[in-house]
Scaffold this active site. Structure first.
Site, mmCIF file in Angstrom:
data_model
loop_
_atom_site.group_PDB
_atom_site.id
_atom_site.type_symbol
_atom_site.label_atom_id
_atom_site.label_comp_id
_atom_site.label_asym_id
_atom_site.label_seq_id
_atom_site.Cartn_x
_atom_site.Cartn_y
_atom_site.Cartn_z
ATOM 1 N N ARG A 40 -5.644 -15.346 11.020
ATOM 2 C CA ARG A 40 -6.783 -16.180 10.635
ATOM 3 C C ARG A 40 -7.227 -17.127 11.741
ATOM 4 O O ARG A 40 -8.373 -17.567 11.760
ATOM 5 C CB ARG A 40 -6.432 -16.937 9.345
ATOM 6 C CG ARG A 40 -6.406 -16.012 8.138
ATOM 7 C CD ARG A 40 -5.702 -16.645 6.971
ATOM 8 N NE ARG A 40 -4.296 -16.828 7.248
ATOM 9 C CZ ARG A 40 -3.459 -17.496 6.465
ATOM 10 N NH1 ARG A 40 -3.906 -18.061 5.363
ATOM 11 N NH2 ARG A 40 -2.186 -17.602 6.775
ATOM 12 N N CYS A 48 -15.576 -17.464 7.430
ATOM 13 C CA CYS A 48 -14.514 -18.456 7.599
ATOM 14 C C CYS A 48 -15.083 -19.782 7.152
ATOM 15 O O CYS A 48 -16.184 -20.165 7.577
ATOM 16 C CB CYS A 48 -14.067 -18.522 9.058
ATOM 17 S SG CYS A 48 -12.897 -19.856 9.341
ATOM 18 N N TYR A 98 0.841 -1.199 0.000
ATOM 19 C CA TYR A 98 0.000 0.000 0.000
ATOM 20 C C TYR A 98 0.880 1.256 0.000
ATOM 21 O O TYR A 98 2.102 1.161 -0.086
ATOM 22 C CB TYR A 98 -0.990 -0.052 1.174
ATOM 23 C CG TYR A 98 -1.978 -1.182 0.996
ATOM 24 C CD1 TYR A 98 -2.921 -1.133 -0.029
ATOM 25 C CD2 TYR A 98 -1.928 -2.321 1.792
ATOM 26 C CE1 TYR A 98 -3.806 -2.184 -0.237
ATOM 27 C CE2 TYR A 98 -2.808 -3.370 1.585
ATOM 28 C CZ TYR A 98 -3.745 -3.309 0.563
ATOM 29 O OH TYR A 98 -4.608 -4.334 0.348
ATOM 30 N N CYS A 144 -12.051 -15.873 3.944
ATOM 31 C CA CYS A 144 -11.469 -14.590 4.352
ATOM 32 C C CYS A 144 -10.927 -13.846 3.142
ATOM 33 O O CYS A 144 -11.697 -13.252 2.383
ATOM 34 C CB CYS A 144 -10.451 -14.791 5.474
ATOM 35 S SG CYS A 144 -9.120 -15.958 5.160
ATOM 36 N N CYS A 169 -6.977 -23.082 12.185
ATOM 37 C CA CYS A 169 -7.106 -22.527 10.827
ATOM 38 C C CYS A 169 -6.406 -23.458 9.828
ATOM 39 O O CYS A 169 -5.293 -23.919 10.071
ATOM 40 C CB CYS A 169 -6.448 -21.152 10.804
ATOM 41 S SG CYS A 169 -6.243 -20.485 9.151
HETATM 42 C C1 LIG Z 1 -9.137 -11.399 5.438
HETATM 43 C C2 LIG Z 1 -7.822 -10.782 5.721
HETATM 44 C C3 LIG Z 1 -7.692 -9.405 5.687
HETATM 45 C C4 LIG Z 1 -6.468 -8.814 5.982
HETATM 46 N N1 LIG Z 1 -6.403 -7.464 6.050
HETATM 47 C C5 LIG Z 1 -5.279 -6.869 6.508
HETATM 48 C C6 LIG Z 1 -5.267 -5.484 6.808
HETATM 49 O O1 LIG Z 1 -6.304 -4.810 6.755
HETATM 50 N N2 LIG Z 1 -4.083 -4.932 7.202
HETATM 51 C C7 LIG Z 1 -2.961 -5.675 7.365
HETATM 52 O O2 LIG Z 1 -1.915 -5.144 7.732
HETATM 53 N N3 LIG Z 1 -2.966 -7.016 7.125
HETATM 54 C C8 LIG Z 1 -4.092 -7.619 6.733
HETATM 55 N N4 LIG Z 1 -4.132 -8.988 6.577
HETATM 56 C C9 LIG Z 1 -2.931 -9.788 6.882
HETATM 57 C C10 LIG Z 1 -2.971 -10.281 8.338
HETATM 58 O O3 LIG Z 1 -2.877 -9.224 9.241
HETATM 59 C C11 LIG Z 1 -1.836 -11.282 8.621
HETATM 60 O O4 LIG Z 1 -0.619 -10.626 8.457
HETATM 61 C C12 LIG Z 1 -1.894 -12.504 7.721
HETATM 62 O O5 LIG Z 1 -3.198 -13.032 7.687
HETATM 63 C C13 LIG Z 1 -0.927 -13.592 8.159
HETATM 64 O O6 LIG Z 1 -1.216 -13.982 9.468
HETATM 65 P P1 LIG Z 1 -1.983 -15.381 9.808
HETATM 66 O O7 LIG Z 1 -1.233 -16.442 9.089
HETATM 67 O O8 LIG Z 1 -1.907 -15.482 11.287
HETATM 68 O O9 LIG Z 1 -3.378 -15.238 9.298
HETATM 69 C C14 LIG Z 1 -5.334 -9.606 6.272
HETATM 70 C C15 LIG Z 1 -5.472 -10.989 6.296
HETATM 71 C C16 LIG Z 1 -6.695 -11.579 6.039
HETATM 72 C C17 LIG Z 1 -6.840 -13.067 6.121
#
Ligand SMILES: Cc1cc2nc3c(=O)[nH]c(=O)nc-3n(C[C@H](O)[C@H](O)[C@H](O)COP(=O)(O)O)c2cc1C
Ligand SMILES: Cc1cc2nc3c(=O)[nH]c(=O)nc-3n(C[C@H](O)[C@H](O)[C@H](O)COP(=O)(O)OP(=O)(O)OC[C@H]3O[C@@H](n4cnc5c(N)ncnc54)[C@H](O)[C@@H]3O)c2cc1C
Length: 650
Positions: free
Chosen positions: A320, A363, A173, A350, A343
């Protein structure tokens, strides 16, 4: 020694005291009102997430500027009118004992609506990685305006009662667009070397600090590496991250990747092990003396504990996992981790739903997520005798939900094992997490008092005799058979037999059908050593999109294994040892062949529907029994069928 001692240790960052080191990172939900204000659905969603008992919750992206909004239903803070709603969000988290940070965001060149209307801005006019459309290069006046907007937004966050802000400098971004040499080609003081490209981020941090004061914590989320060809590396980031700390960052949130990173590594698929990228957090810890948050596929607090104990990170984010089962932390604390639904990193409900379907968060394995306002608590006033026929993911979800609400549920399964198609899916490479999910769900079903009748085929007679008050028909699909000449040859088998280990597959193999089942069967046999695998399909391309993370990985593995994919191709005739194909109108013989594996789909198995209708038994047909699709449809329809059970009137 307590396996959670490190992760449960409180930590104080500036004036924010966190009860433990578990973080819910920002996750977009698309639940906001159409004017980007906080909706009742946002509040219900965050309230449920808060039950995890994590130390810190970070909101989804919140737009600091009208032109920085990622989607029509994401949150915003570019005006005072957003403050009352955001305050309610803060109150919800505080009520549960958690702390909350607002993620301040500007979409830059990755905003579809801005690109379409010519309002998209970026450091240079390099096209968006997602949409391929050029943004407008920012003037210095634009830069000043956006910096000011970040400062204004941070102050509004503070006024709304937030405990901290997180500046979103990651994931491709606006801020990261400045950091990356691929998107920042400016010749002025904001472009050039890494430190010059970092100037915009530093000025944003300076402004935010100025506006919120010294004691208020600021987190900076960065992608430690860009994970894209020609992108910056973790070593590049190590060189500049101390400057971010000098500029005001009190926390470094060490994420990774950008738009277009192979397999969407930012939100990694099941192929990546839990905690696989914690080394990147470590690299940040090596060069800064502020707390660092690690992230990436964490599902088990004990694993986070080990990462903190090793000194790889100070806090760990569970993204997640908060969607799949927000009770994961309390379960771990109470010593009942086996109850946690982990997860499976399928991304179906998602990120892929948000990105590709424009939908609101869900989910695939937790039907409550994103539907908290509709989720019935129970118990029902009148419990009914409910039969659930079929114990695949749809039937198991339906049985659990119906029993949870207080119905008397009998679950029938014709096989000796639970899980339906997922038993086979779990045999494919990297998908053991699917088996783990089914086993955990099945245990929940058992514990909820459902009577389970295994090895029991529900026939029309049994249904008539049993006369249940409500039936959920979750009987899945029947395999579609191959009916070309020669399909009875001994070398012809189906994908399910292969995945089940019933066929010892040779080196030269043809798979008919390039859907998920065919592709995963190819992956399975390639992983077992088959060398000469061809997959054919009459469609012009595989229905498994390489835009999805798992699809990308699957296509890549098959390519690497030398597997041939032929489209617009039909099997005309099968002989022992060879087949004749019609490839876009051209006949071609393939030999030698040891096996032809059929994977051409499923057709709904609904022979019981007739009886249900004839006898006037209330019922719902769900999942693949309605139409062969995916897990998310099976669980969603299963849950909804259970929620909608009402006694027949009259
Ligand atoms: C549906 C969804 C939306 C996300 N939106 C954002 C966001 O708004 N800002 C951000 O920094 N990361 C966003 N992420 C990334 C998550 O913060 C995180 O870094 C990523 O899911 C990996 O972590 P996990 O394996 O624990 O899910 C998003 C992830 C998912 C699944
Ligand atoms: C190899 C493979 C990989 C896959 N990978 C994925 C994936 O990555 N993501 C995804 O979303 N989907 C995947 N799928 C598809 C997914 O598994 C199905 O969409 C899902 O299982 C459908 O769930 P269901 O409960 O509707 O039906 P099923 O899973 O088919 O379950 C139906 C159950 O009903 C039982 N039954 C049928 N008739 C009767 C009867 N009369 N009496 C008693 N029992 C009966 C069957 O034995 C079966 O156990 C995959 C499928 C396969 C085969």
């Amino acid at each position: 020694m307590n396996a959670l001692e490190h992760v449960l240790e409180p930590i104080t960052i500036k004036n924010m005291e966190l009860r433990n080191r578990v973080v819910m990172p920002a996750m977009g939900t698309n639940l906001a009102n159409d004017d980007n204000s906080v909706s009742e659905a946002n509040l219900a969603y965050i309230r449920r997430r808060c039950q995890s008992g994590a130390g810190l919750y970070i909101t989804e992206i919140v737009a600091v500027h009208p032109d920085g909004c990622a989607s029509p239903n994401s949150l915003a803070v570019f005006d005072d009118r957003f403050i009352p709603g955001l305050k309610k969000m803060v109150d919800s988290v505080h009520k549960e004992g958690g702390k909350i940070a607002m993620q301040l965001h500007h979409v830059g060149r990755e905003g579809f609506f801005q690109l379409k209307s010519g309002r998209a801005i970026a450091p240079s006019d390099v096209p968006s990685l997602i949409y391929g459309i050029k943004p407008r290069e920012m003037t210095t006046a634009d830069i000043a305006e956006v910096i000011q907007a970040f400062g204004d937004a941070a102050l509004r966050a503070k006024d709304a009662g937030f405990d901290a802000v997180e500046v979103h400098g990651a994931h491709g971004y606006l801020l990261m667009q400045f950091l990356s040499a691929l998107s920042n080609q400016r010749q002025d003081e904001y472009g050039g070397t890494m430190i010059k490209r970092a100037r915009f981020v530093i000025e944003v941090l300076n402004e935010v600090r100025l506006r919120v004061g010294e004691a208020f914590p600021i987190s900076l989320r960065i992608s430690v590496n860009e994970a894209i060809k020609g992108g910056y590396t973790a070593e590049d980031m190590q060189a500049i991250v101390p400057e971010f700390v000098n500029a005001g960052a009190d926390i470094i949130h060490a994420s990774f990747g950008t738009h277009g990173s192979p397999a969407g590594i930012t939100i990694p698929p099941v192929e990546y092990e839990p905690g696989f990228n914690i080394g990147l957090a470590r690299k940040m810890k090596d060069v800064v003396n502020v707390p660092v948050i690690g992230v990436g596929r964490f599902t088990d607090p004990a694993l986070a504990d080990q990462a903190i104990a090793r000194g790889d990170a100070d806090l760990v984010a569970f993204g997640r996992q908060h969607l799949a089962d927000p009770d994961f932390l309390s379960n771990a604390i109470k010593g009942r981790r086996e109850k946690t639904i982990e997860c499976i990193a399928c991304n179906q409900g998602c990120i892929e739903r948000l990105m590709f379907e424009g939908g609101r968060i869900r989910c695939a394995i937790n039907p409550e997520t994103g539907q908290e306002l509709k989720y019935p608590i129970g118990p029902v006033k009148e419990s009914l005798r409910v039969w659930v026929i079929g114990a695949g993911p749809g039937g198991l979800t339906a049985a659990y939900e119906a029993a949870r609400l207080g119905h008397l549920v009998v679950l029938f399964e014709k096989e000796a094992q639970l899980g339906g198609q997922l038993r086979f899916a779990a045999k494919a490479p990297y998908k053991t997490a699917y088996k783990h999910w089914i086993d955990t769900l099945a245990a929940k079903v058992r514990d909820s008092g459902v009577e389970m009748r295994m090895n029991t085929y529900v026939t029309k007679d049994r249904l008539e005799l049993g006369n249940p008050e409500y039936v959920i028909l979750a009987s899945g699909g029947e395999k579609i058979l191959c009916n070309v000449e020669g399909s009875r040859c001994s070398m012809v088998c189906d994908a399910w037999q292969v995945l089940n280990g019933e066929v010892d597959v040779g080196d030269h193999v043809l798979i008919v059908g390039a859907g998920l089942v065919g592709m995963e069967t190819a992956d399975f046999i390639c992983s077992k050593g088959s060398k000469n695998v061809t997959v054919v399909d009459k469609l012009p391309e595989s229905p498994v999109s390489s835009m999805t993370s798992h699809g990308y990985m699957l296509h890549r593995r098959l390519r690497k294994a030398g597997c041939t994919l032929l489209f617009k191709t039909e099997v005309e005739q099968i002989n022992e040892g060879s087949v004749t194909l019609n490839i876009a109108g051209r006949a071609q013989n393939i030999s030698p062949l040891q096996h032809v594996i059929v994977a051409i789909g499923l057709t709904p198995k609904i022979e019981l529907k007739e009886v249900l209708e004839a006898k006037g038994i209330q019922h719902a047909v769900i999942g693949d029994a309605r139409q062969a699709r995916r897990i998310i449809e099976a669980t969603e329809e299963g849950a909804r069928a259970a929620w909608n059970i009402v006694p027949q009137t009259g």
